[in-house]
Design a protein around this motif. Structure first.
Motif, PDB file in Angstrom:
ATOM      1  N   PHE A  10     -36.028  20.239 -38.485  1.00  0.00           N
ATOM      2  CA  PHE A  10     -34.484  19.558 -39.160  1.00  0.00           C
ATOM      3  C   PHE A  10     -33.359  20.388 -39.775  1.00  0.00           C
ATOM      4  O   PHE A  10     -33.416  21.456 -40.394  1.00  0.00           O
ATOM      5  CB  PHE A  10     -35.398  18.477 -39.713  1.00  0.00           C
ATOM      6  N   ASP A  64     -30.166  19.707 -42.670  1.00  0.00           N
ATOM      7  CA  ASP A  64     -29.747  19.562 -43.885  1.00  0.00           C
ATOM      8  C   ASP A  64     -28.786  19.967 -43.993  1.00  0.00           C
ATOM      9  O   ASP A  64     -28.579  21.820 -44.309  1.00  0.00           O
ATOM     10  CB  ASP A  64     -30.497  19.566 -44.979  1.00  0.00           C
ATOM     11  N   ARG A  83     -24.944  26.409 -32.939  1.00  0.00           N
ATOM     12  CA  ARG A  83     -26.147  26.647 -31.793  1.00  0.00           C
ATOM     13  C   ARG A  83     -27.022  27.414 -31.656  1.00  0.00           C
ATOM     14  O   ARG A  83     -28.181  27.505 -31.904  1.00  0.00           O
ATOM     15  CB  ARG A  83     -25.941  26.062 -30.600  1.00  0.00           C
ATOM     16  N   ARG A 108     -38.861  19.224 -33.335  1.00  0.00           N
ATOM     17  CA  ARG A 108     -39.218  19.252 -34.662  1.00  0.00           C
ATOM     18  C   ARG A 108     -39.164  20.301 -35.976  1.00  0.00           C
ATOM     19  O   ARG A 108     -39.614  20.635 -37.048  1.00  0.00           O
ATOM     20  CB  ARG A 108     -40.819  18.804 -35.190  1.00  0.00           C
ATOM     21  N   ALA A 160     -34.022  18.067 -33.095  1.00  0.00           N
ATOM     22  CA  ALA A 160     -34.989  17.780 -33.672  1.00  0.00           C
ATOM     23  C   ALA A 160     -35.644  17.357 -32.287  1.00  0.00           C
ATOM     24  O   ALA A 160     -37.115  17.015 -33.194  1.00  0.00           O
ATOM     25  CB  ALA A 160     -34.354  16.351 -34.015  1.00  0.00           C
ATOM     26  N   GLY A 161     -36.359  17.329 -31.416  1.00  0.00           N
ATOM     27  CA  GLY A 161     -36.946  17.140 -31.059  1.00  0.00           C
ATOM     28  C   GLY A 161     -38.142  18.283 -30.872  1.00  0.00           C
ATOM     29  O   GLY A 161     -38.815  18.082 -30.268  1.00  0.00           O
ATOM     30  N   THR A 190     -24.048  18.907 -36.884  1.00  0.00           N
ATOM     31  CA  THR A 190     -24.684  17.670 -36.894  1.00  0.00           C
ATOM     32  C   THR A 190     -25.105  17.777 -35.426  1.00  0.00           C
ATOM     33  O   THR A 190     -25.899  17.137 -35.402  1.00  0.00           O
ATOM     34  CB  THR A 190     -23.922  16.929 -36.933  1.00  0.00           C
ATOM     35  N   GLU A 191     -24.573  18.178 -34.295  1.00  0.00           N
ATOM     36  CA  GLU A 191     -24.880  18.014 -32.852  1.00  0.00           C
ATOM     37  C   GLU A 191     -26.344  18.853 -32.759  1.00  0.00           C
ATOM     38  O   GLU A 191     -26.743  18.996 -32.229  1.00  0.00           O
ATOM     39  CB  GLU A 191     -23.861  19.051 -31.603  1.00  0.00           C
ATOM     40  N   ASP A 241     -19.576  19.042 -37.798  1.00  0.00           N
ATOM     41  CA  ASP A 241     -19.409  18.462 -36.580  1.00  0.00           C
ATOM     42  C   ASP A 241     -20.643  19.537 -35.492  1.00  0.00           C
ATOM     43  O   ASP A 241     -21.566  18.525 -35.163  1.00  0.00           O
ATOM     44  CB  ASP A 241     -18.280  17.924 -36.040  1.00  0.00           C
ATOM     45  N   ALA A 260     -28.285  19.627 -34.950  1.00  0.00           N
ATOM     46  CA  ALA A 260     -29.164  19.600 -35.762  1.00  0.00           C
ATOM     47  C   ALA A 260     -30.100  18.318 -34.187  1.00  0.00           C
ATOM     48  O   ALA A 260     -31.139  18.200 -33.916  1.00  0.00           O
ATOM     49  CB  ALA A 260     -28.658  18.544 -36.803  1.00  0.00           C
ATOM     50  N   SER A 261     -29.658  17.445 -33.554  1.00  0.00           N
ATOM     51  CA  SER A 261     -29.446  16.639 -32.382  1.00  0.00           C
ATOM     52  C   SER A 261     -30.452  16.488 -31.702  1.00  0.00           C
ATOM     53  O   SER A 261     -31.954  16.771 -31.440  1.00  0.00           O
ATOM     54  CB  SER A 261     -28.368  15.070 -31.550  1.00  0.00           C
ATOM     55  N   LEU A 262     -30.245  18.249 -30.958  1.00  0.00           N
ATOM     56  CA  LEU A 262     -30.839  18.867 -30.692  1.00  0.00           C
ATOM     57  C   LEU A 262     -32.511  19.648 -30.470  1.00  0.00           C
ATOM     58  O   LEU A 262     -32.973  19.823 -29.437  1.00  0.00           O
ATOM     59  CB  LEU A 262     -29.494  20.202 -29.652  1.00  0.00           C
TER      60      LEU A 262
END
Length: 345
Positions: free
Chosen positions: A100, A102, A312, A98, A95-96, A88-89, A85, A91-93
């Protein structure tokens, strides 16, 4: 840095050098079409202003991106679920920027399965973070990835003799020593055997915890006798069976140190034997299950590592490697937390 301490931009460099923005861009990227004296002037402006290119902005401008793969364990280990989990968090941090992530899962207790997962990493990945097993084939797979130019960060459990660039996790020997000190302190004047259950003795983190625990108990608490380590593969039922055997064989058991997961299985065995309040139980990782066991008085202490910090940190390290950004070592140090019922967050 400029005089007012703000980060310089290409516009500032162009203004200082008295040239166009396009000319500065050509000089920075080593493209032809700029006369020698102009190149010298632009470089002098860069030096004077302390300009440092922003790799993220540059990548965005050119439509580039980075892709990372995190290889995590299969199974019902709650800590590893929490780690997933947290990835996944993370990854969202990023993503901005560019970048990514998996996530892939495999049986990390099986060296062939884990090595196969590492060997199957496709060429479009720039970095890999893996909960690793210290095994020759896994080590070779990591070395091959690094040889291909893929950055590798081991996560939670390390393979230090591999070519991986970073290990992201706690000092497991220190964690084991901490468990030994707690066991000795809680035992007080009692004497007798202490059981140890590991997930796997192929996982370096579990071996190092076992070593640290044995060091402290053996040196500082001679009244306690450490029993041979049993293996539960971080599975609740297997760990319950291991605990049942220890309890049946040692009616004078003082405590159990659970190196890995499956604490609920030990709690079940203690309850079945009617020895919940009698046997000291020390384990790892604060989860919804271990929190409840602490509150009920079944567990006496939890040695914790923060899965969010680890996820992180691994993402930051892989991204910094790709962008050339500096790494703040103190920020990436994963600390050991000790939780009792009285200081639960």
């Amino acid at each position: 840095m400029g005089i007012d301490g703000l980060r310089m931009t290409l516009v500032d460099v162009a203004r200082e050098a008295g040239v166009s923005l396009a000319t500065v861009d050509r000089v920075l990227n080593g493209r032809p079409g700029v006369r020698g004296p102009t190149v010298t002037r632009v470089k002098a402006a860069i030096e004077k202003l302390g300009y440092r290119p922003d790799p993220i902005a540059s990548r965005l401008a050119h439509g580039g991106s980075f892709r990372f793969c995190f290889i995590l364990p299969t199974g019902t280990n709650t800590f590893m679920t929490n780690l997933g989990d947290a990835v996944t968090e993370a990854a969202s941090l990023i993503a901005g920027q560019r970048a990514f992530i998996d996530i892939r899962q495999t049986d990390v207790f099986d060296p062939d399965a884990l090595a196969t997962a590492l060997e199957g990493i496709e060429s479009h990945y720039h970095g890999v973070s893996v909960v690793a097993l210290d095994h020759p084939r896994v080590r070779a797979a990591i070395d091959d990835l690094v040889g291909r130019g893929v950055a590798v960060a081991t996560l939670v459990s390390d393979v230090p003799t591999s070519r991986r660039q970073w290990y992201v996790g706690i000092d497991h020997t220190a964690a084991g020593r901490t468990a030994g000190t707690l066991m000795g302190r809680f035992a007080g004047a009692r004497s007798g055997p202490v059981g140890v259950i590991a997930g796997s003795l192929s996982l370096r983190d579990h071996v190092e915890r076992q070593f640290g625990f044995g060091q402290v108990v053996g040196d500082e608490y001679p009244a306690l006798r450490i029993l041979p380590t049993r293996v539960g593969r971080d599975d609740r039922e297997r760990t319950r069976v291991a605990a049942q055997a220890i309890l049946a064989e040692h009616p004078d058991l003082v405590g159990i140190y659970n190196i890995g997961a499956g604490n609920q299985g030990i709690a079940d065995a203690l309850e079945e034997a009617g020895r919940t309040r009698e046997v000291i139980l020390i384990g790892h990782d604060l989860t919804v299950h271990t929190r409840r066991l602490l509150l009920l008085g079944v567990m006496d202490a939890i040695i914790n590592q923060d899965p969010g910090h680890q996820a992180r940190s691994a993402a930051r390290l892989l991204l910094a490697h790709c962008t050339g950004e500096p790494i703040v070592a103190a920020q990436e140090r994963i600390r050991i937390d000790i939780f009792l019922r009285d200081n639960l967050p």
